[in-house]
Design an enzyme around this catalytic site. Sequence first.
Site, short mmCIF file in Angstrom:
data_model
loop_
_atom_site.label_atom_id
_atom_site.label_comp_id
_atom_site.label_asym_id
_atom_site.label_seq_id
_atom_site.Cartn_x
_atom_site.Cartn_y
_atom_site.Cartn_z
N TYR A 1 40.35 44.59 33.55
CA TYR A 1 41.16 44.53 34.75
C TYR A 1 40.36 44.89 36.01
O TYR A 1 40.45 44.18 37.01
CB TYR A 1 42.40 45.42 34.61
CG TYR A 1 43.62 44.65 34.18
CD1 TYR A 1 43.57 43.86 33.02
CD2 TYR A 1 44.80 44.68 34.89
CE1 TYR A 1 44.67 43.14 32.61
CE2 TYR A 1 45.91 43.96 34.48
CZ TYR A 1 45.85 43.19 33.34
OH TYR A 1 46.93 42.47 32.94
N GLU B 1 38.03 38.76 41.84
CA GLU B 1 39.01 38.19 42.77
C GLU B 1 38.71 38.64 44.20
O GLU B 1 38.82 37.85 45.16
CB GLU B 1 40.42 38.60 42.36
CG GLU B 1 40.88 37.99 41.04
CD GLU B 1 42.19 38.59 40.56
OE1 GLU B 1 42.93 39.14 41.40
OE2 GLU B 1 42.48 38.50 39.35
#
Length: 381
Positions: free
Chosen positions: A305, A312
């Site tokens: 994560y 991102e």
Amino acid sequence: MAGPSLRPHVHWAQRHRELFLRVDLSDVRNPDITITDNVLHFRAQGHGAKGDNIYEFEIEFLEPVEPKPVCRMTQRQLNITVQKKESNWWERLTKQEKRPLFLAPDFDRWLDESDAEMELKEKEEEKINKMKIESRVPKDPFKHLKKGYLIMYNLVQFLGFSWIFVNMTVRLFILGKGNMEIHLFSKMVVMLCLTDSFYDTFHTISDMMYFCQTLALMEIMNSLIGLVRSPLIPSVVQVAFGRNFVLFVILGSLEEMQSKPVVFFIFYFWSIIELFRYPYYMLSCMGIEWKPLTWLRYTVWIPLYPLGALAEAVCVVQSIPIFSETGKFSLGLPNPLNVTIQFPFVLQIYLIVLFLGLFVNFRHLYKQRKQHLGPKKRKMK
């Protein structure tokens, strides 16, 4: 060698449907217990009043009983349960009127007939109340349909992300190996060549990623209508304001971003996470729990994560100059305000929201991990 057979102490009690025999033998070995012609035959080796020896006895019951006794051994004693063929109260245990010397009442379980009837009545009332409570709970006529839908949804998503992961892995090894053979003389050149091998990731994988991430919007709907117990906010943060924003708004609208190496890492981290998440949910719908998969489901997110969020964020940062140059998605308000909302500014705000959303998801997943893998879960097992 064991001595001659002896009779152990046996204590008995009864209910309307059952007989209870407690044989005072510890460390029982090789028990042989049968009922033939309404006579219980017992033979076993164990430690009793006469030490370690072979003990045996026979009991001819007052009335007919079922021929299959149920036995349960503990370290200190052996318990036998015998079912009566008819539910009634016996005046004694044996057919012979004189009670055998080795047989005595089990006062720990002893009840007279009135007490036993009261106990039986309470059990019947409890059973009736349970049936009434169950009848008040409305049955869901679409239960199996919902279950089938969730199984198929998770299966399709698993197959989609598996295709993405395998495709990208094969391309990584084939293209990366070839480039490293050509430019082995310099690590810097190797890294540049590996970067070049990522340039067409979006064009190769995007169709399947579009499909999977569009289908993932159903997770928000499933949570909204209560089809799954997953909380709504983490689903919205991850699907709508996380992955789909990066995929559709940034990568899908800017051709310049589609050839960036960061696209490979974004898609790769997403696919690895889902390789464990969707099979776990699919098996859960079937009532199956595979411990290794449960551990992976609630563990792999810890490194992936943050790495996915970092990829991102890099993608957003790299897109800001392009959006500034093209003016795409910037909104100009009509006069007299004459104000333009610059989309790069929106992306800067989005970066803050991205890491806040990461914190929300981290907190949610940490609670889930503690619930499924923490000490309390192990104690329950």
